[in-house]
Design an enzyme around this catalytic site. Structure first.
Site: not given
Ligand SMILES: Cc1cc2nc3c(=O)[nH]c(=O)nc-3n(C[C@H](O)[C@H](O)[C@H](O)COP(=O)(O)O)c2cc1C
Length: 355
Positions: A26, A175, A178, A235
């Site tokens: 990102t 994805h 994470n 996270n």
């Protein structure tokens, strides 16, 4: 030292010129969530990688949790990505888009009007995130998804896959790592549902499997990979006693769907717990497609892991930020430029296309 890293590889119908993958990162340069010419420059300068995997890109307006991340649902986004893909292909590269739905890792100030912060359960993600309008803010409280929300979100992934191909991508990485939406379903810290989408291992992997099936129906399994992060703690993810059993079941399912690769995250180089070598080996043995390793690699470790068949391809993240010519530098043994962390997510060229 061996040179396996620099030898060609096959990925589905694609021929990759080397085994070096640019890891998804990102970079928050997509003003208004639309890819642009600056991003085309950034990615095409890195086209000497065997495969580029883009930054996390949302399949839905609801998944644009971070400031200035790109999407894959509007016509303008498809056109913007076409600029990127044309430039990368012209430079001889291959490129997959990473589809990342941020789920509860989000703030309403970052979302377009009318969008919602959604997650498996109404459990707020720990910590804070950046918003352009009001600086650092605690994550917003998510709404627990209804059956209709789940069905709609899965359909958004499938549509985004089709749009990715329309935009000229060679394939899609889902994805599942994470602590984003797919991982939020996998992990008991964010999924406390007691319906068919939560609870036991088979229920918690259901969302990941359904997304993979919908994506496969849309564009074919030979163009779809998934990234996973067993034992990840980013996270607010929390490993539990069923972690190994869950990933073994998930990988068996993804193998029978026929995904082209599994991309495993090991963030122990960034301070996260190590992924047990036994689980990595088990995943490797179960999954018949390609296997991408990542996390803190240099050439020597990459070649050792490739030569001992622990993986087929190796992803490099941070070194690609500050070394657009990373492949050449790794091959010639040239010293690498260190990245400037303060410009990882800032807008504009500085720290992006000026290395
Ligand atoms: C600035 C930055 C942004 C990242 N963004 C993403 C992302 O969007 N999706 C993802 O799966 N991983 C993301 N990562 C993790 C990287 O893909 C990679 O796993 C990590 O940097 C470790 O690899 P490295 O040691 O080669 O840098 C990001 C990492 C960095 C440094």
């Amino acid at each position: 030292m061996t040179t396996t890293l620099f030898t060609p590889a096959t990925l589905g119908k694609l021929q990759l010129k080397n085994r070096i993958v640019m890891a998804p990162m990102t970079r928050s340069r997509a003003t208004s969530n639309v890819p642009n010419g600056l991003m085309a420059k950034y990615y095409s300068e890195r086209a000497s990688a065997g495969l580029i995997i883009t930054e996390g890109t949302s399949p839905s307006p609801n998944g644009l949790g971070y400031a200035r991340i790109p999407g894959m649902f509007s016509d303008a986004q498809v056109q913007g990505w076409r600029l990127v893909n044309d430039a990368v292909h012209q430079a001889g590269g291959k490129i997959f888009v990473q589809l990342m739905h941020t789920g509860r890792v989000s703030h309403t100030a970052n979302l377009p009007v009318g969008s919602r912060v959604l997650a498996p359960s109404a459990l707020v993600a720990p910590g804070e995130m950046w918003t352009d309008s009001s600086g650092q803010q605690p994550h917003s409280v998510p709404a627990a998804m209804t059956e209709a929300d789940i069905a709609h979100t899965i359909a958004e992934y499938a549509t985004a896959c089709k749009r990715a191909i329309e935009a000229g991508f060679d394939g899609v990485e889902l994805h599942g790592a994470n602590g984003y939406m797919i991982d939020q379903f996998l992990n008991t810290a964010s999924n406390q549902r007691n319906d068919q989408w939560g609870g036991n291992v088979d229920n918690r992997i259901r969302f990941a499997v359904q997304v993979a099936k919908a994506a496969t129906a849309a564009i074919g399994a030979d163009r779809i990979g998934m990234r996973i992060s067993p034992y990840g703690v980013f996270n607010g993810m929390t490993p539990d006693a069923e972690m190994d059993a869950m990933y073994e079941r998930l990988i068996a399912e993804l193998n029978s769907i026929g995904l082209v690769y599994i991309h495993i995250v090991d963030h122990s180089s960034m301070g996260a717990p190590e992924v047990s070598p036994a689980l990595k080996a088990k995943i490797r043995a179960t999954f018949k497609g390609q296997y991408i390793l990542s996390g803190g690699y240099d050439v020597a470790r990459a070649n050792t892991d490739l030569d001992t068949k622990r993986g087929d391809l190796v992803a490099f993240g941070r070194p690609f930020i500050s070394n657009p010519d990373l492949v050449q530098k790794l091959q010639s043994g040239t010293e690498l430029t260190a990245p400037d962390m303060s410009t990882f997510y800032t807008p504009g060229e500085k720290g992006y296309t000026d290395y």
